[in-house]
Design a protein around this motif. Structure first.
Motif, PDB file in Angstrom:
ATOM      1  N   ASP A 125       0.905  -1.239  -0.030  1.00 18.99           N
ATOM      2  CA  ASP A 125       0.070  -0.118   0.031  1.00 18.99           C
ATOM      3  C   ASP A 125       0.881   1.256   0.224  1.00 18.99           C
ATOM      4  O   ASP A 125       0.305   2.302   0.171  1.00 18.99           O
ATOM      5  N   ALA A 126       2.014   1.087  -0.310  1.00 17.88           N
ATOM      6  CA  ALA A 126       2.865   2.219   0.062  1.00 17.88           C
ATOM      7  C   ALA A 126       2.766   3.310  -1.354  1.00 17.88           C
ATOM      8  O   ALA A 126       2.237   2.843  -2.380  1.00 17.88           O
ATOM      9  N   ALA A 127       2.772   4.659  -0.797  1.00 15.86           N
ATOM     10  CA  ALA A 127       2.679   5.694  -1.742  1.00 15.86           C
ATOM     11  C   ALA A 127       4.015   5.865  -2.536  1.00 15.86           C
ATOM     12  O   ALA A 127       4.971   5.544  -2.044  1.00 15.86           O
ATOM     13  N   GLU A 128       3.812   6.278  -3.871  1.00 16.16           N
ATOM     14  CA  GLU A 128       5.072   6.886  -4.622  1.00 16.16           C
ATOM     15  C   GLU A 128       5.465   8.151  -4.405  1.00 16.16           C
ATOM     16  O   GLU A 128       4.473   9.178  -4.235  1.00 16.16           O
ATOM     17  N   GLY A 129       6.484   8.304  -4.124  1.00 14.60           N
ATOM     18  CA  GLY A 129       7.153   9.926  -4.025  1.00 14.60           C
ATOM     19  C   GLY A 129       8.403  10.126  -4.641  1.00 14.60           C
ATOM     20  O   GLY A 129       9.159   9.238  -5.141  1.00 14.60           O
ATOM     21  N   PHE A 130       8.644  11.389  -4.898  1.00 16.19           N
ATOM     22  CA  PHE A 130       9.732  11.919  -5.551  1.00 16.19           C
ATOM     23  C   PHE A 130      10.633  12.944  -4.591  1.00 16.19           C
ATOM     24  O   PHE A 130      10.003  13.699  -4.048  1.00 16.19           O
ATOM     25  N   VAL A 131      11.913  12.463  -4.575  1.00 12.28           N
ATOM     26  CA  VAL A 131      12.579  13.238  -3.349  1.00 12.28           C
ATOM     27  C   VAL A 131      12.954  14.589  -3.897  1.00 12.28           C
ATOM     28  O   VAL A 131      13.692  14.512  -5.120  1.00 12.28           O
ATOM     29  N   LEU A 132      12.627  15.520  -3.288  1.00  7.76           N
ATOM     30  CA  LEU A 132      13.121  16.933  -3.459  1.00  7.76           C
ATOM     31  C   LEU A 132      14.183  17.476  -2.825  1.00  7.76           C
ATOM     32  O   LEU A 132      15.107  18.329  -3.490  1.00  7.76           O
ATOM     33  N   THR A 133      14.492  17.213  -1.726  1.00  5.32           N
ATOM     34  CA  THR A 133      15.630  17.718  -0.942  1.00  5.32           C
ATOM     35  C   THR A 133      15.889  16.686   0.102  1.00  5.32           C
ATOM     36  O   THR A 133      14.960  15.861   0.745  1.00  5.32           O
ATOM     37  N   VAL A 134      17.082  16.623   0.508  1.00  7.35           N
ATOM     38  CA  VAL A 134      17.707  15.770   1.731  1.00  7.35           C
ATOM     39  C   VAL A 134      18.213  16.807   2.593  1.00  7.35           C
ATOM     40  O   VAL A 134      19.409  17.106   2.162  1.00  7.35           O
ATOM     41  N   ASP A 135      17.912  16.981   3.795  1.00  3.47           N
ATOM     42  CA  ASP A 135      18.684  17.519   4.871  1.00  3.47           C
ATOM     43  C   ASP A 135      18.710  16.652   5.961  1.00  3.47           C
ATOM     44  O   ASP A 135      17.902  16.437   6.799  1.00  3.47           O
ATOM     45  N   ARG A 136      20.229  16.112   5.923  1.00  2.00           N
ATOM     46  CA  ARG A 136      20.685  15.183   6.775  1.00  2.00           C
ATOM     47  C   ARG A 136      19.557  14.045   7.018  1.00  2.00           C
ATOM     48  O   ARG A 136      19.197  13.583   5.858  1.00  2.00           O
ATOM     49  N   GLY A 137      18.901  13.772   7.866  1.00  2.00           N
ATOM     50  CA  GLY A 137      17.763  12.642   7.730  1.00  2.00           C
ATOM     51  C   GLY A 137      16.457  12.992   7.292  1.00  2.00           C
ATOM     52  O   GLY A 137      15.512  12.163   7.317  1.00  2.00           O
ATOM     53  N   ARG A 138      16.192  14.378   7.246  1.00  2.00           N
ATOM     54  CA  ARG A 138      14.956  14.558   7.039  1.00  2.00           C
ATOM     55  C   ARG A 138      14.815  14.765   5.326  1.00  2.00           C
ATOM     56  O   ARG A 138      15.420  15.458   4.637  1.00  2.00           O
ATOM     57  N   ILE A 139      13.868  14.055   4.764  1.00  2.00           N
ATOM     58  CA  ILE A 139      13.937  13.948   3.265  1.00  2.00           C
ATOM     59  C   ILE A 139      12.437  14.365   2.983  1.00  2.00           C
ATOM     60  O   ILE A 139      11.478  13.981   3.410  1.00  2.00           O
ATOM     61  N   THR A 140      12.510  15.302   2.172  1.00  2.00           N
ATOM     62  CA  THR A 140      11.340  16.100   1.855  1.00  2.00           C
ATOM     63  C   THR A 140      10.883  15.283   0.193  1.00  2.00           C
ATOM     64  O   THR A 140      11.562  15.321  -0.593  1.00  2.00           O
ATOM     65  N   CYS A 141       9.569  14.910   0.304  1.00  2.00           N
ATOM     66  CA  CYS A 141       9.277  14.067  -0.985  1.00  2.00           C
ATOM     67  C   CYS A 141       7.961  14.844  -1.319  1.00  2.00           C
ATOM     68  O   CYS A 141       7.118  15.214  -0.740  1.00  2.00           O
ATOM     69  N   LEU A 142       7.722  14.842  -2.905  1.00  2.00           N
ATOM     70  CA  LEU A 142       6.681  14.907  -3.316  1.00  2.00           C
ATOM     71  C   LEU A 142       5.663  13.723  -3.586  1.00  2.00           C
ATOM     72  O   LEU A 142       6.090  12.750  -4.151  1.00  2.00           O
ATOM     73  N   VAL A 143       4.470  13.841  -2.850  1.00  2.00           N
ATOM     74  CA  VAL A 143       3.518  12.635  -2.967  1.00  2.00           C
ATOM     75  C   VAL A 143       2.412  13.162  -3.465  1.00  2.00           C
ATOM     76  O   VAL A 143       1.587  13.969  -2.868  1.00  2.00           O
ATOM     77  N   GLU A 144       2.132  12.721  -4.752  1.00  2.00           N
ATOM     78  CA  GLU A 144       0.719  13.439  -5.475  1.00  2.00           C
ATOM     79  C   GLU A 144       1.071  14.900  -5.545  1.00  2.00           C
ATOM     80  O   GLU A 144       2.227  15.319  -6.133  1.00  2.00           O
ATOM     81  N   ASP A 145       0.103  15.933  -4.849  1.00  2.00           N
ATOM     82  CA  ASP A 145       0.613  17.148  -4.968  1.00  2.00           C
ATOM     83  C   ASP A 145       0.881  17.729  -3.553  1.00  2.00           C
ATOM     84  O   ASP A 145       0.845  18.970  -3.295  1.00  2.00           O
ATOM     85  N   ARG A 146       1.323  16.942  -2.609  1.00  2.86           N
ATOM     86  CA  ARG A 146       1.623  17.187  -1.458  1.00  2.86           C
ATOM     87  C   ARG A 146       3.120  17.155  -0.990  1.00  2.86           C
ATOM     88  O   ARG A 146       3.806  16.143  -1.463  1.00  2.86           O
ATOM     89  N   THR A 147       3.602  17.821  -0.390  1.00  5.66           N
ATOM     90  CA  THR A 147       4.985  17.952   0.276  1.00  5.66           C
ATOM     91  C   THR A 147       5.015  17.112   1.580  1.00  5.66           C
ATOM     92  O   THR A 147       4.319  17.785   2.444  1.00  5.66           O
ATOM     93  N   ILE A 148       5.893  16.037   1.655  1.00  6.92           N
ATOM     94  CA  ILE A 148       5.800  15.524   2.679  1.00  6.92           C
ATOM     95  C   ILE A 148       7.089  15.099   3.470  1.00  6.92           C
ATOM     96  O   ILE A 148       8.032  14.964   2.239  1.00  6.92           O
ATOM     97  N   ILE A 149       7.329  15.204   4.661  1.00  8.69           N
ATOM     98  CA  ILE A 149       8.526  15.081   5.313  1.00  8.69           C
ATOM     99  C   ILE A 149       8.797  13.565   5.673  1.00  8.69           C
ATOM    100  O   ILE A 149       7.889  13.018   6.100  1.00  8.69           O
ATOM    101  N   ALA A 150       9.874  12.976   5.007  1.00  8.22           N
ATOM    102  CA  ALA A 150      10.043  11.407   5.732  1.00  8.22           C
ATOM    103  C   ALA A 150      11.414  11.144   6.177  1.00  8.22           C
ATOM    104  O   ALA A 150      12.160  12.195   5.848  1.00  8.22           O
ATOM    105  N   MET A 151      11.261   9.890   6.673  1.00 11.53           N
ATOM    106  CA  MET A 151      12.973   9.536   6.894  1.00 11.53           C
ATOM    107  C   MET A 151      13.059   8.159   6.476  1.00 11.53           C
ATOM    108  O   MET A 151      11.947   7.521   6.275  1.00 11.53           O
TER     109      MET A 151
END
Ligand SMILES: Nc1nc2c(ncn2[C@@H]2O[C@H](COP(=O)(O)OP(=O)(O)OP(=O)(O)O)[C@@H](O)[C@H]2O)c(=O)[nH]1
Ligand SMILES: [Mg+2]
Ligand SMILES: [Zn+2]
Length: 342
Positions: free
Chosen positions: A34-60
């Motif tokens: 059920d995982a969603a697809e994302g596109f990595v926009l930036t990586v700030d140490r362990g914080r990874i900002t992803c685009l998921v659909e039209d939302r910006t999501i912080i992930a690790m």
């Protein structure tokens, strides 16, 4: 303790199975169907900002990814809180296969490769015509890295208000590299549109020395987003390393992955002092020279293409290809043996 360190990884709080190791881990782990697809926009140490659909999501990174790196441009699978709401954190459980990997090492003897960007298909090699002075050696090195990684190079010559572009363009003419000449003033006056047409439908990584104007360019291309730019030091002629992390930004239009025909992604990166090429495979570089490549079939084994027995000399003498092309190829291959900055 680092915030993103091992001991704060949220996976750690999960109770481990007591018979650890008695079954293959893959059977214990959920499949993340059920995982969603994302596109990595930036990586700030362990914080990874992803685009998921039209939302910006912080992930690790989920623990199961181990040491596998996540870099800008990666396509990833995410689970957890995908709302994008403040203070929520999703987990990256998978990094999809990369269509390209732009690597560099700190210098040629450095065994440690860093992946600069994943999945880019174009490398914009940004060089100022002055302030800082152009360094053809770095351009050559970036070209080799682009050819090796299978990215199409684009030479972007900035600060045309300060010096003419002709001498550099002459050097690179035999390579047939696409190029665009810009200046800050001209970018604001319709020039950005001219650059944008060379980026449509692509993911373009912008690389170059600090202070050459990468961020200035990206700001002009993506006007709704402003990153800080920095002054070039008047004494040393060097930039100040204003940009400290790579960031993917969508050109105006639909922000999706893969990029739409009338859109695209630009990836601003921090200025580099050098572009180490420890990992380059010359045969992949020659691949970018389809006019010369057939001439290498008669080369001795493991030919460096710069030795007396190299078959490319005859190939060119017989009129199969332009001698200037062979000269340029040899200059590029030799750039690995020379020091940068000269
Ligand atoms: N004269 C002139 N100055 C420019 C031009 N483009 C950028 N600059 C200036 O050059 C300086 C450096 O620009 P940046 O865009 O920060 O350079 P950068 O390549 O992003 O530098 P790093 O982030 O340190 O790698 C700034 O003061 C810009 O205003 C230009 O076309 N002409
Ligand atoms: Mg910058
Ligand atoms: Zn050869």
């Amino acid at each position: 303790m680092r915030r993103y360190g091992k001991h704060t990884d949220e996976d750690d709080v999960r109770v481990r199975p007591s018979r650890r190791g008695s079954r293959p881990r893959t059977h214990i782990r959920p499949k993340h169907e059920d995982a969603a697809e994302g596109f990595v926009l930036t990586v700030d140490r362990g914080r990874i900002t992803c685009l998921v659909e039209d939302r910006t999501i912080i992930a690790m990174k989920a623990r199961e990814l181990g040491r596998k790196g996540v870099v800008v441009g990666d396509r990833v699978a995410l689970v957890g809180d995908l709302s994008g709401a403040k203070d929520t954190l999703a987990r990256i459980v998978r990094v999809e296969e990369r269509s390209s990997v732009l690597r560099r090492t700190a210098d040629d003897n450095d065994p440690y490769e860093r992946v600069v960007v994943a999945n880019a298909d174009q490398l914009a090699i940004v060089t100022a015509l002055a302030d800082p002075e152009p360094r053809p050696r770095l351009i050559d090195r970036c070209l080799v890295a682009a050819y090796d990684a299978g990215l199409e190079p684009l030479l972007v010559l900035t600060k045309a208000d300060l010096a003419p572009a002709d001498p550099l363009l002459e050097t690179y003419a035999p390579l047939g590299v696409r190029h665009v000449v810009t200046s800050r003033e001209e970018l604001a006056d319709g020039g950005a549109e001219r650059v944008r047409t060379m980026l449509l439908g692509r993911i373009t990584a912008f690389v170059g020395h600090s202070g050459v104007g990468k961020t200035t360019l990206v700001n002009a291309l993506v006007p709704e987003h402003r990153r800080a730019t920095g002054q070039v030091n008047a004494v040393t002629g060097r930039g100040r390393h204003t940009t400290t992390s790579a960031l993917a930004l969508p050109l105006p239009g639909e922000a999706s992955f893969p990029p739409p025909e009338d859109g695209g992604w630009v990836i601003d990166t921090p200025g580099v002092r050098s572009f180490g090429l420890n990992h380059i495979d010359p045969s992949r570089v020659i691949h970018a020279f389809p006019d010369l490549e057939p001439g290498t079939v008669d080369c001795p084994r493991a030919c460096g293409h710069d030795e007396p027995d190299c078959a490319l000399d005859d190939w060119v003498a017989d009129g199969h290809a332009d001698p200037a092309r062979l000269h340029s190829l040899r200059r590029l291959l030799a750039t690995r043996e020379r020091h940068e900055g000269d």
